[in-house]
Design an enzyme around this catalytic site. Sequence first.
Site, PDB file in Angstrom:
ATOM      1  N   GLN A 150      23.149  31.816  59.425  1.00 18.36           N
ATOM      2  CA  GLN A 150      24.324  31.284  59.889  1.00 18.36           C
ATOM      3  C   GLN A 150      24.497  31.871  61.340  1.00 18.36           C
ATOM      4  OE1 GLN A 150      26.320  33.340  56.742  1.00 18.36           O
ATOM      5  NE2 GLN A 150      27.426  34.524  58.144  1.00 18.36           N
ATOM      6  N   VAL A 151      25.533  31.208  62.202  1.00 17.59           N
ATOM      7  CA  VAL A 151      25.680  31.394  63.360  1.00 17.59           C
ATOM      8  C   VAL A 151      26.823  31.884  63.849  1.00 17.59           C
ATOM      9  CG1 VAL A 151      25.624  30.516  65.894  1.00 17.59           C
ATOM     10  CG2 VAL A 151      23.839  29.744  64.022  1.00 17.59           C
ATOM     11  N   ALA A 174      24.120  27.772  57.400  1.00 10.25           N
ATOM     12  CA  ALA A 174      23.077  26.852  56.574  1.00 10.25           C
ATOM     13  C   ALA A 174      22.341  27.529  55.474  1.00 10.25           C
ATOM     14  CB  ALA A 174      21.854  26.369  57.757  1.00 10.25           C
ATOM     15  N   SER A 175      21.236  26.877  55.018  1.00  8.57           N
ATOM     16  CA  SER A 175      20.563  27.475  54.084  1.00  8.57           C
ATOM     17  C   SER A 175      20.016  28.784  54.199  1.00  8.57           C
ATOM     18  CB  SER A 175      19.880  26.398  53.208  1.00  8.57           C
ATOM     19  OG  SER A 175      18.907  26.004  54.241  1.00  8.57           O
ATOM     20  N   ALA A 196      28.913  28.233  61.997  1.00  9.54           N
ATOM     21  CA  ALA A 196      28.258  27.268  61.204  1.00  9.54           C
ATOM     22  C   ALA A 196      27.281  28.171  60.015  1.00  9.54           C
ATOM     23  CB  ALA A 196      27.490  26.393  61.924  1.00  9.54           C
ATOM     24  N   ASP A 232      13.172  17.672  66.484  1.00  9.68           N
ATOM     25  CA  ASP A 232      14.369  17.354  65.471  1.00  9.68           C
ATOM     26  C   ASP A 232      15.575  17.120  66.228  1.00  9.68           C
ATOM     27  OD1 ASP A 232      15.517  17.160  63.082  1.00  9.68           O
ATOM     28  OD2 ASP A 232      15.991  19.404  62.924  1.00  9.68           O
ATOM     29  N   LYS A 277      22.281  34.030  65.735  1.00  9.83           N
ATOM     30  CA  LYS A 277      21.940  33.468  64.578  1.00  9.83           C
ATOM     31  C   LYS A 277      21.132  34.358  63.629  1.00  9.83           C
ATOM     32  CE  LYS A 277      18.731  29.514  63.131  1.00  9.83           C
ATOM     33  NZ  LYS A 277      17.486  28.644  63.991  1.00  9.83           N
TER      34      LYS A 277
END
Length: 657
Positions: free
Chosen positions: A235-236, A231-232, A229, A383, A250
């Site tokens: 990433q993973v 993200a801003s 994945a 979250d 990560k």
Amino acid sequence: MQTLFIVISVVINTVLVAWTVRRLMGGPVGWPRIFVFSFIVALVANPLLLTTLEHTGIDDPSAPEHVWSTVAISVLFVAWVIAFEISILVVTEILVPTGSLPGPIEFVRGMPGWLRRARRFRQIFAIAARQGLIGYLGRSSSAVDRLNRPGTAIALRTALTEGGVTFIKLGQMLSTRPDLLPPAYMSELSQLHSQVPPDPWETVRQSLTAELGGPPEELFSEFDPEPLAAASLGQVHKATLTTGEDVVVKIQRPSADATVRADLDIIARLARLLEKRAAWARQLGAVDLAEGFGASLSEELDYRTELRNLAALEGTDGVVIPGAHRRFSTRRILTMDRIDGVPLSRAADQIDALSATEREDLTRTILEVVLRQILVDGVFHADLHGGNILLTPDGSFALLDFGSVGRLDRQARLGLRSLLIAIDRQDGAAATTALCHILIPPADLDLVTTQWLIGDLIMRIEGMPADVLFNDLLRAVVSAGFKVPSSIAAAFRCLGALEGTLSLLAPDMDVIATTRSIASSVFRESLSPGHSVRTGIEQAALVAPIAERAPAQLSSILGRLDRDNLGLSFSPLADPASRAVANHFAQVISLSVLTVVAAFSGIALVLSEEGPRWSDDLLMTTYIGMALLLIAYVIGSRLVIMTLQRGFQENTRTPAG
């Protein structure tokens, strides 16, 4: 010769003025400003002195008959110039203290950053202008009214999206604060997301090597170059340790830290500007909001915070928490156990394969785990959207992404338990009392009206969605003047958002009713004999030091009964602060009297037309009068400086309202 005279004058004047100003201010004063003032004085003082001598009838200062009068007038003139220069320097030092503005070297060094910030400001204002948001910077009430227009929320969402990752995260944070924004804004801002392509493998490899001290092919037996994945901020990737454990790694983007911190500086400056210009920003608390957002996002940039959060939640019953690998974790790298499963947001097929009873049991288990985190442990995942709850192949669930974790102390947990019990009993008075314990009530709280509002709300909760209940509850208390601590807002947000996630499993479950049932169970456990004994021991441990000091304190009180006035002093000047205030006003009064006496005496002598003459156009009484006026000016300036210093000190000590 004239140049040498100017140089000597500047040096002497600079040293004299610096010593005097530093004595007056009680601290160092910047040399550059003193030198600049001294240089200006040296350039203009000589021509002004010659003009003054001419006006007093001394055309030739070097003539023998004018020597003493020239010296006397020159001394008085220089004294006036220095006194005036010192006054200006002191006032500028009070208004713009040394160090508050960058020096020449700092200015040159900071120029690139200033230019980058200026360009970014220009971009942001261009985006705001393009979306029609510039008008909301106004001071008028019409700017507040325009906030409720239907298209404003859409324009704000579009502007934040164009602003980039930091502004998108700001909007996402605002979308979780129903106590701050109307529903229309929350609905629009909740749609914010950033689509950022992953960094190339070579960039990732360089980051891993720099952070972990070696290339990934040496530290891991396997490392998948393709991210799971992106993200801003990072990433993973999947990987396998040399010891055989399957992990996920990560990795923060190299540019994330600098980009976010530059934008946070912009957001902080914008918040200060908005609070100065816009009433709605002051009502929203824009500066405090920006500071809280900056602290939260700065924590998110430090993966060691997430590592500590994992450790705090490790061992939670009923849920799988991934283990962290400290050896392969740094500020910008986080390595965790890999957990097989599918996020609830993408697990429609797996959920359909479960029976209705299994789905309901799993839903209740998730809700119970979260409530126990909030009400008992005090550390909870803040979250819990569908992407952060993983459904595992064995039918259990795991939690992911621990960058946002809330913490509640014992009193807050007790208050939340009491609130949920009061809601369950539909007791508005008890609910209001519980809210007063966990929130910050206003000094002028209208208790009766607040109880009526809360009671009316909890009487209508049957069948009400959890997010609606907690959002309405937050709006009700904010309208009553309460301030909501961020930890309590996070707990309400967690409970409100959880219903949308749980609806993926059991759409027909009444989350509010289940929450009330679990909260009652937790409350009954807190009343069990074993728990009561533990609580009693804890309270006894807290009270023991007070009990040990009690006999000595009681003896001291009884000893005072035999003394006059019970051994108490009632002097109004016993307190150092009171003495300081009295001393200040005594100085002000005495200096004021001296200033008035010297000023009136000087004016009288200057206006006098009788007395011995020093030259054709200068009376001795006029000279003495000017000297007295100089004394009045110096004392008066000292009085003004004392007042300004005290006013600035009080403004510094007093927090902004």
